[in-house]
Design an enzyme around this catalytic site. Structure first.
Site, mmCIF file in Angstrom:
data_model
loop_
_atom_site.group_PDB
_atom_site.id
_atom_site.type_symbol
_atom_site.label_atom_id
_atom_site.label_comp_id
_atom_site.label_asym_id
_atom_site.label_seq_id
_atom_site.Cartn_x
_atom_site.Cartn_y
_atom_site.Cartn_z
ATOM 1 N N ASP A 185 -12.177 -12.058 9.695
ATOM 2 C CA ASP A 185 -11.118 -12.194 8.688
ATOM 3 C C ASP A 185 -9.825 -12.644 9.369
ATOM 4 O O ASP A 185 -9.092 -11.842 9.924
ATOM 5 C CB ASP A 185 -10.920 -10.824 8.022
ATOM 6 C CG ASP A 185 -9.990 -10.887 6.829
ATOM 7 O OD1 ASP A 185 -9.799 -11.979 6.268
ATOM 8 O OD2 ASP A 185 -9.453 -9.830 6.455
ATOM 9 N N ASP A 234 2.349 1.666 3.359
ATOM 10 C CA ASP A 234 3.259 0.643 3.897
ATOM 11 C C ASP A 234 4.687 1.078 3.581
ATOM 12 O O ASP A 234 5.612 0.808 4.338
ATOM 13 C CB ASP A 234 3.068 -0.725 3.236
ATOM 14 C CG ASP A 234 1.675 -1.291 3.400
ATOM 15 O OD1 ASP A 234 0.992 -0.910 4.362
ATOM 16 O OD2 ASP A 234 1.281 -2.113 2.548
ATOM 17 N N HIS A 247 0.882 -1.172 0.000
ATOM 18 C CA HIS A 247 0.000 0.000 0.000
ATOM 19 C C HIS A 247 0.914 1.214 0.000
ATOM 20 O O HIS A 247 2.002 1.163 0.586
ATOM 21 C CB HIS A 247 -0.827 0.079 1.288
ATOM 22 C CG HIS A 247 -1.800 -1.029 1.490
ATOM 23 N ND1 HIS A 247 -1.452 -2.223 2.046
ATOM 24 C CD2 HIS A 247 -3.126 -1.099 1.227
ATOM 25 C CE1 HIS A 247 -2.520 -2.997 2.109
ATOM 26 N NE2 HIS A 247 -3.552 -2.345 1.621
ATOM 27 N N GLU A 267 -11.234 -6.131 -5.037
ATOM 28 C CA GLU A 267 -11.251 -7.173 -3.997
ATOM 29 C C GLU A 267 -12.449 -7.016 -3.075
ATOM 30 O O GLU A 267 -12.606 -5.999 -2.398
ATOM 31 C CB GLU A 267 -9.947 -7.096 -3.189
ATOM 32 C CG GLU A 267 -9.906 -8.100 -2.060
ATOM 33 C CD GLU A 267 -8.567 -8.080 -1.318
ATOM 34 O OE1 GLU A 267 -7.602 -7.477 -1.823
ATOM 35 O OE2 GLU A 267 -8.509 -8.679 -0.224
ATOM 36 N N HIS A 316 -12.121 -14.037 2.473
ATOM 37 C CA HIS A 316 -13.280 -13.154 2.346
ATOM 38 C C HIS A 316 -14.518 -13.896 1.862
ATOM 39 O O HIS A 316 -15.631 -13.613 2.306
ATOM 40 C CB HIS A 316 -12.944 -11.980 1.425
ATOM 41 C CG HIS A 316 -11.859 -11.108 1.982
ATOM 42 N ND1 HIS A 316 -11.357 -10.021 1.317
ATOM 43 C CD2 HIS A 316 -11.168 -11.175 3.158
ATOM 44 C CE1 HIS A 316 -10.409 -9.455 2.065
ATOM 45 N NE2 HIS A 316 -10.274 -10.148 3.172
ATOM 46 N N ASP A 334 -5.629 -13.467 -3.892
ATOM 47 C CA ASP A 334 -5.131 -13.409 -2.519
ATOM 48 C C ASP A 334 -5.352 -14.763 -1.863
ATOM 49 O O ASP A 334 -6.485 -15.144 -1.542
ATOM 50 C CB ASP A 334 -5.858 -12.314 -1.718
ATOM 51 C CG ASP A 334 -5.225 -10.932 -1.901
ATOM 52 O OD1 ASP A 334 -4.243 -10.827 -2.660
ATOM 53 O OD2 ASP A 334 -5.724 -9.972 -1.277
ATOM 54 N N LYS A 379 -15.176 -8.088 0.065
ATOM 55 C CA LYS A 379 -15.222 -8.621 1.439
ATOM 56 C C LYS A 379 -16.597 -8.281 2.000
ATOM 57 O O LYS A 379 -17.080 -7.169 1.791
ATOM 58 C CB LYS A 379 -14.107 -7.968 2.265
ATOM 59 C CG LYS A 379 -13.924 -8.552 3.649
ATOM 60 C CD LYS A 379 -12.678 -7.975 4.322
ATOM 61 C CE LYS A 379 -12.573 -8.423 5.748
ATOM 62 N NZ LYS A 379 -11.393 -7.843 6.423
ATOM 63 N N ASP A 387 -7.186 -14.512 7.987
ATOM 64 C CA ASP A 387 -5.966 -14.426 7.164
ATOM 65 C C ASP A 387 -4.902 -15.445 7.564
ATOM 66 O O ASP A 387 -3.726 -15.115 7.711
ATOM 67 C CB ASP A 387 -5.365 -13.004 7.251
ATOM 68 C CG ASP A 387 -6.222 -11.958 6.552
ATOM 69 O OD1 ASP A 387 -6.974 -12.307 5.627
ATOM 70 O OD2 ASP A 387 -6.133 -10.772 6.929
ATOM 71 N N ASP A 420 -1.960 -13.236 1.044
ATOM 72 C CA ASP A 420 -2.437 -12.142 1.884
ATOM 73 C C ASP A 420 -2.824 -12.711 3.247
ATOM 74 O O ASP A 420 -3.991 -12.851 3.577
ATOM 75 C CB ASP A 420 -3.631 -11.443 1.226
ATOM 76 C CG ASP A 420 -3.953 -10.147 1.943
ATOM 77 O OD1 ASP A 420 -3.162 -9.742 2.816
ATOM 78 O OD2 ASP A 420 -4.993 -9.542 1.644
ATOM 79 N N GLU A 445 -10.202 -13.172 -2.574
ATOM 80 C CA GLU A 445 -9.416 -13.667 -1.419
ATOM 81 C C GLU A 445 -10.162 -14.809 -0.741
ATOM 82 O O GLU A 445 -11.345 -14.677 -0.413
ATOM 83 C CB GLU A 445 -9.157 -12.534 -0.424
ATOM 84 C CG GLU A 445 -8.529 -13.066 0.865
ATOM 85 C CD GLU A 445 -8.080 -11.990 1.842
ATOM 86 O OE1 GLU A 445 -7.499 -10.981 1.394
ATOM 87 O OE2 GLU A 445 -8.306 -12.185 3.050
ATOM 88 N N MET A 504 2.524 -5.738 -7.672
ATOM 89 C CA MET A 504 1.215 -5.125 -7.392
ATOM 90 C C MET A 504 1.360 -4.005 -6.367
ATOM 91 O O MET A 504 2.206 -4.070 -5.483
ATOM 92 C CB MET A 504 0.277 -6.220 -6.853
ATOM 93 C CG MET A 504 -1.110 -5.774 -6.442
ATOM 94 S SD MET A 504 -1.229 -5.202 -4.733
ATOM 95 C CE MET A 504 -1.860 -6.671 -3.926
HETATM 96 C C1 GLT Z 1 -6.047 -5.576 4.213
HETATM 97 C C2 GLT Z 1 -7.133 -6.491 3.740
HETATM 98 C C3 GLT Z 1 -6.678 -7.286 2.586
HETATM 99 C C4 GLT Z 1 -6.472 -6.470 1.352
HETATM 100 C C5 GLT Z 1 -5.348 -5.527 1.471
HETATM 101 C C6 GLT Z 1 -5.326 -4.648 0.260
HETATM 102 S S1 GLT Z 1 -5.282 -4.688 2.952
HETATM 103 O O1 GLT Z 1 -5.047 -6.303 4.878
HETATM 104 O O2 GLT Z 1 -7.543 -7.340 4.813
HETATM 105 O O3 GLT Z 1 -7.552 -8.339 2.304
HETATM 106 O O4 GLT Z 1 -6.109 -7.348 0.306
HETATM 107 O O5 GLT Z 1 -5.768 -3.370 0.483
HETATM 108 MN MN MN Z 2 -8.435 -10.995 4.596
HETATM 109 MN MN MN Z 3 -6.695 -9.402 0.556
#
Ligand code: GLT
Ligand code: MN
Ligand code: MN
Length: 388
Positions: free
Chosen positions: A258, A60, A57, A184, A223, A248, A186, A260, A290, A220, A91
């Protein structure tokens, strides 16, 4: 250890500055790992080995309140780290969710000035990404949503989002960046309800844009799983539409926040069918992990997490090969797929085909009695997955 599952840069595995660099903060606790500079994160990825690229980002890399001089020195350190570790930037994306200015959204905000600021921040983020050679630009609308529907007209919110993308496509074209935009989805978190909750919602939006060819999706795993959906099917829809521009990879069980988690760590069978889809389709995009290491992990364990993410993909890819060439699977697939060229061509519409079909006689009972040994097929899949 080097073996058949050791990743190489050609496999296009990527990580984010915010993923391997995640210090383990959560809503209930302080960081458990020290914050690394972008250059230190790239060095860590170099130590992991086999990594193709690192994504970021805007903030970041460059803190939101950095001076021009600070920004230049961070960029120089980062560029040197990329060079010494032979790691690329495939990316980039914009942080439109952390700063309080975006507490009620960015592109869908009710305040025209916030919307304009979001466009400016994204254009600058695109400039920064392009400086490092990024080819894909991700849009995750972290704050695009509501807690109460009294706050926004959802049709207007969609229109505002569409306007923003149209503007930014124009900017990318005008600057000659040649970015592929990847949207993306969510369903919720951090907002109570987020607009465009699933990959399918974005696939429906894209044809309504001014430059639909420039825009695809970045699905993702976590998500879609949050919403209880089959991720492989979401990815299949994106591939069928020619819109899988980025992915992702991570993992978690259905119905949670979420999380991850590391790719393949929660549901290995879903991960297998996802890898099977990507490999069978010969999808050639960037596979971005991700995900975050557990909050309990130290630096060594973060390295184990990053290596494990790629290793699981590589092992599943091998299992896909075994599955595809297994004689028992092949026999079962032949039995299940009853093809007929004649019927296939008859089912392409013409007036006479419709008449022929209307006049045909089908034996429903006989159709229903044909065997479908899916138990056997699934168990054979388990044998293969478990390496027997
Ligand atoms: C954040 C989010 C991710 C996204 C990122 C991109 S930032 O961590 O949870 O799923 O991909 O903005
Ligand atoms: Mn996520
Ligand atoms: Mn993501």
């Amino acid at each position: 250890m080097v073996d058949a599952y050791t990743p190489k840069p050609k496999h296009k595995f990527t990580f984010g500055l915010w993923t391997v660099g995640n210090p383990g903060r959560d809503p209930f606790g302080e960081p458990t790992r020290s914050v690394l500079t972008p250059a230190e994160i790239v060095d860590l990825l170099g130590e992991v080995g086999g990594v193709h690229g690192v994504n970021f980002h805007d903030n970041d890399l460059i803190p939101i309140d950095a001076t021009e001089a600070e920004a230049e020195s961070i960029k120089a350190d980062f560029a040197a780290a990329l060079k010494r570790n032979k790691i690329r930037v495939p990316m980039a994306t914009t942080n439109l969710f952390s700063d309080p200015a975006f507490k009620d959204g960015a592109f869908t905000n009710n305040d025209a000035e916030v919307r304009a600021y979001a466009l400016q921040k994204t254009m600058r983020g695109m400039d920064l990404g392009a400086e490092f050679g990024a080819q894909v630009y991700v849009f995750w609308g972290g704050r695009e949503g509501i807690e109460t529907d009294a706050a926004k007209d959802p049709v207007l919110a969609e229109q505002r989002f569409r306007n923003a993308l149209n503007f930014l496509c124009g900017y990318s074209k005008e600057r000659g960046y040649d970015y592929k935009f990847a949207l993306e989805a969510k369903p919720n978190e951090p907002r109570g309800h987020m607009y465009f909750p699933t990959t399918a919602a974005y696939l429906a939006l894209i044809p309504t844009l001014e430059h639909p060819d420039m825009v695809g999706v970045n699905p993702e795993v976590a998500h879609e799983h949050m919403a209880g959906l089959n991720f492989t099917h979401a990815v299949a829809s994106a591939i069928s539409a020619g819109k899988l521009f980025h992915i992702d990879l991570n993992d978690q069980q259905f119905g949670r926040y979420d999380q991850d988690f590391r790719f393949g760590s929660a549901d290995i069978k879903s991960a297998f069918f996802l890898v099977k889809l990507l490999e069978d389709q010969k999808w050639d995009g960037f596979k971005h992990f991700d995900s975050h290491a557990y909050r309990t992990a130290d630096r060594d364990d973060v390295i184990a997490f990053a290596r494990g993410s790629m290793r699981t993909y590589m092992m599943l890819k091998h299992r896909v090969k075994v599955w595809n060439s297994d004689p028992v699977i092949k026999k079962l697939l032949r039995q299940i797929n009853r093809e007929s060229r004649d019927l296939e061509s008859l089912c392409a519409y013409s007036k006479s085909h419709a008449e022929t079909l209307l006049a045909m006689e089908f034996d429903r009972r006989e159709l229903a009695s044909r065997p479908l040994p899916y138990e056997e097929l699934d168990q054979r899949t388990m044998d293969i997955l478990l390496g027997l």
